[in-house]
Write a protein that holds these residues in place. Structure first.
Motif: not given
Length: 483
Positions: A55, A59, A122, A125-129, A145, A148, A158
């Motif tokens: 992760r 990121k 993803v 929720h617009n976030r890392m999964s 992820t 943005t 994505d």
């Protein structure tokens, strides 16, 4: 007295085996439980460490490469972007999606590892999964992820990365193998410790068992060594010794009382013989002169004679029982014709016409004729008094055993009476305070049979009536042993 031989303890059913098995099972269950917990915790720790590393690296790499990406991208720029992100993630495969465009760092990679549920998580929720998936027995970690930018609306870009978890799976499997390999030594050690513990625990139990068997064999002075300490086994040993001491004391007192009672009966019986002899002589004279006496005096004289004779028989029976109790009774063995002896018993008492005798001739046995006469006279007399005709007397010899049966066709004996027929002074009718006998006849018959190495049995016969059976070894000429 012959005691039953104690059976050896069964190897697979003994307390030692059960203790060892229980100890080993507990150790095995504990080891398996600890192994399962250790495997679960180690697997979770390894996977979490891997996930955190993926992760963080993913990121950072996406943020670093996304700064140089021109929006909106085309397929070429997306491919270059995916390749740039993958270059910093080791063996991970990167897939980039932008609206209807999809690009990958490895064209041959299996894109199905990125499941619809991961893409939806993803996007929604617009976030890392993250998601762990498995294909063909191999585990993978998929992470996604959204990209943005510092300003502006969502980019719609994505990024997904798929990395293998094979190395982590091998590490946890190695841990499991090492723990599993340690189970056998643990079980062996548990078995050894269980054997030592069982030996320590069961030693007092075995001593108690041996002492109990010695008590059962008549050795009331047997005791066990009291273990040190105040545990349950030590208390059990002390309680056993106290109980054994109390039992020995009680039995000793009972034996002394029994011996005194037997001596008293023997002494009283012996002392009664002299005055009884004089009374018998006087009673005989009175009975002979009863015809010349007034009616009342004649009845009194006959009553005195009958009661004196009954008292004499009782004293004789008591003397006989005292000889059995003291061990003074002895056999006077000689070879006789059994049928002739039994016929003589019937003739002496005037029973020849009243008894159906089935006595084979030529059966010669070594017995005490006087005692056999006493046995048969008691059994036949009981059948004539309490049974109903016809009364039969049967003798046979076969298979090294002589059997004499006395049977009648009366009402038989009640079931509750059968176990007590040979008890001393026992009478089936407890309300009957007086009877012709002393209540010792069957007991004397049984003791005489035992002197010959035999016994007397009683049963109710089919069709009504009771049957008494004398059984004894068939001693023939030259086979008589010591008596």
């Amino acid at each position: 007295m012959r005691h039953p031989r104690s059976r050896p303890p069964r190897m697979w059913g003994g307390l030692r085996v059960r203790l060892v098995v229980a100890f080993v099972l507990v150790a095995l269950l504990s080891a398996v439980t600890a192994t399962a917990l250790a495997y679960r915790e180690s697997r979770t720790a390894v996977l979490e460490r891997k996930q955190d590393a993926v992760r963080t690296g993913f990121k950072d790499r996406v943020e670093q490469v996304a700064a140089d990406l021109s929006m909106p991208p085309d397929e070429v720029s997306l491919t270059r972007f995916a390749t740039s992100v993958a270059d910093g993630l080791g063996d991970a495969v990167v897939v980039v999606r932008y609206r209807s465009l999809t690009a990958s760092s490895d064209a041959s990679a299996d894109r199905s590892l990125i499941t619809p549920s991961l893409r939806a998580a993803v996007r929604e929720h617009n976030r890392m999964s993250l998601q762990r998936v498995e294909r063909h027995g191999s585990p993978y970690l998929a992470v996604g992820t959204p990209v943005t930018f510092a300003s502006g609306p969502p980019s719609g870009l994505d990024v997904f990365a798929v990395t293998s978890l094979r190395a982590e799976q091998d590490d946890t499997a190695a841990i499991l193998d090492s723990v599993r390999d340690g189970l056998l030594p643990v079980v062996l050690l548990a078995a050894v410790l269980a054997l030592l513990a069982a030996r320590t625990v069961l030693r007092p139990v075995r001593e108690l068992g041996r002492a109990t068997r010695r008590h059962a064999a008549g050795d009331l002075a047997s005791r066990v060594e009291t273990p040190r300490g105040r545990d349950e086994l030590a208390r059990l040993a002390r309680d056993f010794n106290a109980t054994a001491q109390a039992l020995e004391t009680s039995v000793t007192e009972l034996r002394e009382q029994e011996a005194r009672a037997r001596r008293f009966v023997a002494d009283v019986s012996h002392e009664l013989r002299t005055p009884l002899a004089a009374m018998t002589m006087v009673a005989t004279v009175l009975d002979e002169d009863a015809e010349r006496l007034p009616p009342d005096a004649a009845r009194a004289a006959r009553t005195v004679g009958a009661e004196t004779a009954r008292l004499a028989r009782l004293v004789d029976d008591l003397m006989e029982m005292s000889r059995f109790d003291s061990g003074a009774a002895r056999l006077n063995l000689r070879e006789v014709d059994l049928a002739e002896t039994l016929r003589g018993t019937l003739a002496l008492r005037g029973w020849t016409e009243r008894v159906d005798a089935r006595l084979p001739d030529g059966v010669r046995a070594v017995v005490d004729a006087r005692r056999i006469d006493v046995v048969v006279a008691n059994l036949v007399g009981n059948a004539l008094r309490h049974g109903a005709p016809p009364v039969s007397l049967t003798a046979r010899a076969a298979g090294g055993q002589v059997t004499v049966e006395v049977a009648d066709r009366g009402p038989g004996l009640p079931p509750e009476v059968l176990p007590h027929v040979f008890d001393r002074f026992y009478k089936a009718d407890s309300a009957r305070t007086r009877s012709e006998g002393s209540g010792l006849g069957t007991a004397i018959a049984l003791e005489n049979a035992r002197l010959h190495g035999g016994t007397v049995e009683v049963a109710n016969r089919d069709g009504g009536g009771a049957v008494f059976t004398l059984r004894m070894p068939w001693r023939r000429s030259g086979e008589a042993g010591e008596a």
